[in-house]
Design a protein around this motif. Structure first.
Motif, PDB file in Angstrom:
ATOM      1  N   SER A  33       0.847  -1.194   0.000  1.00 23.03           N
ATOM      2  CA  SER A  33       0.000   0.000   0.000  1.00 23.03           C
ATOM      3  C   SER A  33       0.883   1.244   0.000  1.00 23.03           C
ATOM      4  O   SER A  33       2.054   1.184   0.355  1.00 23.03           O
ATOM      5  CB  SER A  33      -0.903   0.012   1.238  1.00 23.03           C
ATOM      6  N   TYR A  73     -14.874  -4.323  -8.940  1.00 19.02           N
ATOM      7  CA  TYR A  73     -14.636  -2.987  -9.500  1.00 19.02           C
ATOM      8  C   TYR A  73     -15.800  -2.046  -9.246  1.00 19.02           C
ATOM      9  O   TYR A  73     -15.675  -0.844  -9.358  1.00 19.02           O
ATOM     10  CB  TYR A  73     -14.362  -3.092 -11.003  1.00 19.02           C
ATOM     11  N   TRP A 128      -9.478  -0.511  -1.032  1.00 19.18           N
ATOM     12  CA  TRP A 128      -8.862  -0.220  -2.334  1.00 19.18           C
ATOM     13  C   TRP A 128      -9.214   1.173  -2.842  1.00 19.18           C
ATOM     14  O   TRP A 128      -8.480   1.753  -3.621  1.00 19.18           O
ATOM     15  CB  TRP A 128      -9.193  -1.293  -3.367  1.00 19.18           C
ATOM     16  N   GLN A 129     -10.357   1.717  -2.370  1.00 16.94           N
ATOM     17  CA  GLN A 129     -10.701   3.082  -2.807  1.00 16.94           C
ATOM     18  C   GLN A 129      -9.649   4.055  -2.282  1.00 16.94           C
ATOM     19  O   GLN A 129      -9.136   4.896  -3.008  1.00 16.94           O
ATOM     20  CB  GLN A 129     -12.083   3.488  -2.296  1.00 16.94           C
ATOM     21  N   TYR A 140      -6.709   3.266  -1.527  1.00 11.87           N
ATOM     22  CA  TYR A 140      -5.472   2.976  -2.243  1.00 11.87           C
ATOM     23  C   TYR A 140      -5.377   3.837  -3.491  1.00 11.87           C
ATOM     24  O   TYR A 140      -4.352   4.474  -3.744  1.00 11.87           O
ATOM     25  CB  TYR A 140      -5.407   1.490  -2.646  1.00 11.87           C
ATOM     26  N   GLU A 141      -6.457   3.854  -4.265  1.00 12.89           N
ATOM     27  CA  GLU A 141      -6.422   4.572  -5.538  1.00 12.89           C
ATOM     28  C   GLU A 141      -6.110   6.058  -5.319  1.00 12.89           C
ATOM     29  O   GLU A 141      -5.309   6.637  -6.050  1.00 12.89           O
ATOM     30  CB  GLU A 141      -7.752   4.413  -6.284  1.00 12.89           C
ATOM     31  N   GLU A 142      -6.735   6.641  -4.300  1.00 18.51           N
ATOM     32  CA  GLU A 142      -6.504   8.072  -4.049  1.00 18.51           C
ATOM     33  C   GLU A 142      -5.057   8.342  -3.628  1.00 18.51           C
ATOM     34  O   GLU A 142      -4.395   9.217  -4.155  1.00 18.51           O
ATOM     35  CB  GLU A 142      -7.441   8.564  -2.944  1.00 18.51           C
ATOM     36  N   ASP A 166      -2.409   7.892  -6.439  1.00 16.75           N
ATOM     37  CA  ASP A 166      -2.292   9.029  -7.355  1.00 16.75           C
ATOM     38  C   ASP A 166      -1.338  10.072  -6.793  1.00 16.75           C
ATOM     39  O   ASP A 166      -0.487  10.607  -7.494  1.00 16.75           O
ATOM     40  CB  ASP A 166      -3.676   9.656  -7.590  1.00 16.75           C
ATOM     41  N   GLY A 194      -2.640  -0.463  -8.853  1.00 13.24           N
ATOM     42  CA  GLY A 194      -3.918  -0.758  -8.200  1.00 13.24           C
ATOM     43  C   GLY A 194      -4.698  -1.793  -8.993  1.00 13.24           C
ATOM     44  O   GLY A 194      -4.298  -2.181 -10.097  1.00 13.24           O
ATOM     45  N   GLN A 195      -5.823  -2.227  -8.461  1.00 14.87           N
ATOM     46  CA  GLN A 195      -6.528  -3.346  -9.091  1.00 14.87           C
ATOM     47  C   GLN A 195      -7.027  -3.040 -10.505  1.00 14.87           C
ATOM     48  O   GLN A 195      -7.283  -3.950 -11.280  1.00 14.87           O
ATOM     49  CB  GLN A 195      -7.689  -3.819  -8.206  1.00 14.87           C
ATOM     50  N   PHE A 196      -7.141  -1.760 -10.860  1.00 17.22           N
ATOM     51  CA  PHE A 196      -7.586  -1.404 -12.212  1.00 17.22           C
ATOM     52  C   PHE A 196      -6.429  -1.431 -13.218  1.00 17.22           C
ATOM     53  O   PHE A 196      -6.637  -1.362 -14.416  1.00 17.22           O
ATOM     54  CB  PHE A 196      -8.197   0.006 -12.217  1.00 17.22           C
ATOM     55  N   ASP A 197      -5.204  -1.456 -12.729  1.00 14.59           N
ATOM     56  CA  ASP A 197      -4.026  -1.367 -13.603  1.00 14.59           C
ATOM     57  C   ASP A 197      -3.800  -2.701 -14.298  1.00 14.59           C
ATOM     58  O   ASP A 197      -3.889  -3.752 -13.671  1.00 14.59           O
ATOM     59  CB  ASP A 197      -2.800  -1.019 -12.745  1.00 14.59           C
TER      60      ASP A 197
END
Lengths: 223, 495
Positions: free
Chosen positions: B66, B101, B110-111, B113-115, B118, B130-133
């Motif tokens: 993380s 997702y 994970w939300q 995480y994304e912030e 960035d 992150g999981q979208f990558d």
């Protein structure tokens, strides 16, 4: 206990307390600090948000949440023990800081005496000022015999003199890595030990950037 | 001695030991064991000796789960070192549900995480997946797959299966605090002894790398690597694909060695070529020339040598509560009373926990769930092998769960391009997103209480996959065969 759970800077000289025997081999951090404790009624177990309530959860409680009588810390003689006598490869498996902190929070375990320890546990224990002592199996068996015949009698672990004192018998000497011993005695943090070498580390890195440039160029979109 | 005095003294001693007689010391200390890949890489990374066998080492790669550490230190105003050596994959905190997702309740954090990721990227820590990558996955699959793990490196992380990367011809271990690496670019480490495990003989039909390493641990013991860094060698390891070598090194920590390695060779360099973070064309030849100096020399001396003969070894499955409890598929459940004295207590505990009967065959034991995934064996070659077993067959109706969890988003995409997902789904498997999942029973992905699960993962300790669950460790193809049979099966009858 909160004070003990702070990482680093914990000094350790002498600890006096009751010991509990837990002579299984290869006890994993999965057992000591299970990742999944869903379904455990921790507030009812006196835990609340205290992670100590989930230490050893899978071998500590029955399915209905009542304490298992065969688990060592559920037995009257060992309920307040702060020294664990363990077998081979204790706390093997995952690197879980909780493998150190949960028994710390639950029972205040400050010393582990065992035949050997898991590959990552030693580092983690040191971070929290928890002492690990390695002794041969025969000596451990003697200690367990003493513990089982001296319920309620406290043993003393003296890191300064490197002795385990058991009332009524000769003290048992032990050895620790001099660096680990000093670190515990003076409560030193890793960063304090590294700091004087930072200029050397930076110089080495600069040289390395010349010698192995590909390590540092990776992911450069311009390449 | 006062605390401050100690620090001053230790600095003085550090200079004495490290700057002046250090080279002599090093020669004396390593004379008997020079020539191993492990020693070559270690020695090249020593910043300073900290007394005795403890060194301060330069770190070339550090993995974190993380961005919390980075952002916390940044907010404290700490100056951080070499952002390019870090990468970040939240594999332990995601759900592998296909709904992850969109469903905010799945996984843990994970939300956030994304912030944070960035923000972290803007600070130069650009490798945050992150999981979208598309590069997201299990960190020990992602590192080699993206070319971040390269021969000759010192690589560390918190996770204990960081030993997996050693198959690239580097030295690695888990249990490190990334905060210290971020601050200093270094780690403090006690120099381990060296052990070589020579894998010899002939692999029988259906035998995979997972069987090799389970057999190794069963023979040597789950505590046999205590204090050692292990190199896996010998003709069988040499002939293994790069992906299979990861499966071997992944379980080094299950024999209590935090470090497992394989000397690099052309198989390694070919695997690495062309991957996103591998050395660019500009440096490739220079890098390969350097890598060729790394392998253990023919006359190298190890502190300990062991040999595992694989001739005649059957597919391996575990019956008990630690990875050394592995037996051949046609062997019987051991009797604790017949076990070596020092193992009886653990064997009794294992028999009680696993609800098995000593003397009975393990083959045919009914099961409730199967799991294919984990950092051991969830790469594309593993999924291909499993798909070949299940193609045209059906998962037994008695199973309540049969999951396939690809090792990374890239593995998942490749498998879908090859149609493997359709093979698994047609057979009745659930095709999931990537992550650590049921291997360690987390984020809603766990084995149900009381269930017996055949799993291609690496740990079968009490409660590992969930409360009151029994894990049977096996190779990916043995898991696939057992799913079809509805019981612990011999994969060779499915070939």
């Amino acid at each position: 206990m909160r004070q003990v759970l702070q990482r680093g800077g914990q000094s350790f000289e002498v600890h006096e307390g009751l010991a509990a025997p837990f002579m299984f081999d290869n006890v994993s951090t999965d057992v000591i600090a299970p990742a999944l404790t869903e379904g455990l009624d921790t507030p009812r177990l006196g835990g609340g948000s205290n992670q100590g309530a989930t230490a050893f959860a899978n071998i500590r409680y029955n399915a209905d949440g009542t304490p298992r009588r065969d688990f060592v810390f559920n037995q009257e003689a060992y309920r307040t023990a702060s020294i664990m006598v363990v077998g081979k490869n204790y706390a093997t498996g995952s690197s879980r800081i909780t493998g150190v902190t949960r028994p710390l929070a639950a029972w205040g375990v400050r010393v582990y005496i065992g035949e050997s320890f898991g590959p990552i546990f030693l580092t983690n224990a040191l971070q929290y000022g928890v002492l690990t002592i390695e002794l041969p199996r025969e000596t451990l068996d003697e200690i367990v015999e003493w513990v089982e015949s001296h319920h309620g009698v406290r043993m003393k672990v003296d890191l300064q003199r490197q002795l385990i004192e058991l009332p009524g018998r000769d003290p048992i000497p032990f050895e620790t890595d001099p660096r680990v011993r000093n670190k515990l005695l003076y409560g030193l943090h890793d960063l304090e030990e590294i700091e004087p070498h930072l200029p050397a580390a930076r110089a080495k890195r600069e040289q390395d950037e010349q010698e192995r440039p590909w390590i540092y160029d990776s992911g450069n979109p311009q390449r | 001695m006062k605390r401050r005095d100690f620090i001053r003294t230790s600095v003085g001693a550090g200079i004495l030991v490290s700057a002046y007689p250090r080279s002599l010391f090093a020669r004396l200390q390593t004379q008997g064991r020079r020539g191993t890949m492990f020693e070559k890489i270690w020695d090249a990374h020593v910043v300073a000796n900290l007394g005795g066998e403890t060194d301060l080492l330069q770190v070339d790669r550090c993995i974190d789960g993380s961005p919390n550490q980075v952002m916390r230190l940044v907010r404290e105003g700490v100056e951080l070192q070499n952002p390019e050596i870090f990468y970040n994959v939240p594999d332990h905190t995601v759900s592998t549900s296909p709904d992850r997702y969109t469903d905010q309740s799945l996984g843990s954090g994970w939300q956030a995480y994304e912030e944070l990721a960035d923000e972290m990227k803007e600070l130069g820590f650009t490798k945050a997946f992150g999981q979208f990558d598309p590069r997201f996955g299990i960190m020990h699959v992602v590192g080699p797959e993206t070319g971040l793990s390269q021969p000759g490196m010192v690589l560390c992380a918190g996770d204990s299966h960081t030993c997996t990367h050693g198959a690239m011809g580097l030295i690695s271990w888990g249990g490190e605090n990334s905060g210290n690496v971020l601050r200093t670019g270094t780690v403090i480490r006690h120099r381990p002894k060296t052990m070589r495990v020579n894998i010899v003989g002939q692999l029988g039909p259906g035998i995979r790398a997972k069987d090799v390493i389970l057999r190794t641990i069963a023979q040597l013991g789950t505590d046999s690597g205590t204090g050692y860094a292990v190199e896996y060698a010998g003709p069988i390891v040499r002939a293994l694909s790069q992906e299979a070598r990861f499966s071997i090194c992944n379980l080094a920590v299950e024999m209590a060695s935090p470090t497992g390695t394989v000397s690099p060779d052309d198989t390694t360099y070919e695997y690495l070529a062309g991957r996103e973070f591998a050395p660019s064309q500009r440096y490739w030849d220079q890098a390969v020339a350097f890598w060729r100096t790394l392998p253990t020399e023919d006359d190298a001396v190890f502190d300990r040598e062991e040999t595992i003969d694989m001739t005649g070894v059957e597919p391996q499955v575990t019956w008990g509560i630690n990875p050394e409890h592995a037996i051949g598929i046609n062997e019987r459940i051991p009797d604790p009373d017949q076990a070596p004295t020092n193992k009886r207590a653990t064997y009794r505990q294992a028999i009680e926990y696993s609800r098995l009967t000593p003397g009975e065959p393990i083959l045919g034991t009914p099961i409730d769930e199967v799991f294919i995934g984990s950092c051991v064996d969830s790469r594309i070659s593993d999924l291909r092998a499993a798909a070949a077993i299940v193609e045209g067959r059906r998962v037994a109706s008695t199973l309540t769960s049969a999951w396939v969890v690809p090792g990374s988003n890239a593995v998942k995409a490749q498998a879908e391009a090859e149609g493997l997902d359709r093979v698994f789904k047609a057979a009745g498997f659930e095709w999931r997103e990537s992550g650590c999942s049921k291997c360690y029973g987390s984020n809603g992905d766990y084995v149900e209480p009381g269930h017996r699960c055949v799993s291609n993962s690496n740990r079968n300790y009490i409660g590992r996959q969930g409360r009151e669950t029994n894990t049977i460790l096996a190779s990916t193809t043995t898991v696939a065969a057992s799913a079809i049979a509805g019981s612990i099966a011999d994969v060779r009858t499915f070939l």
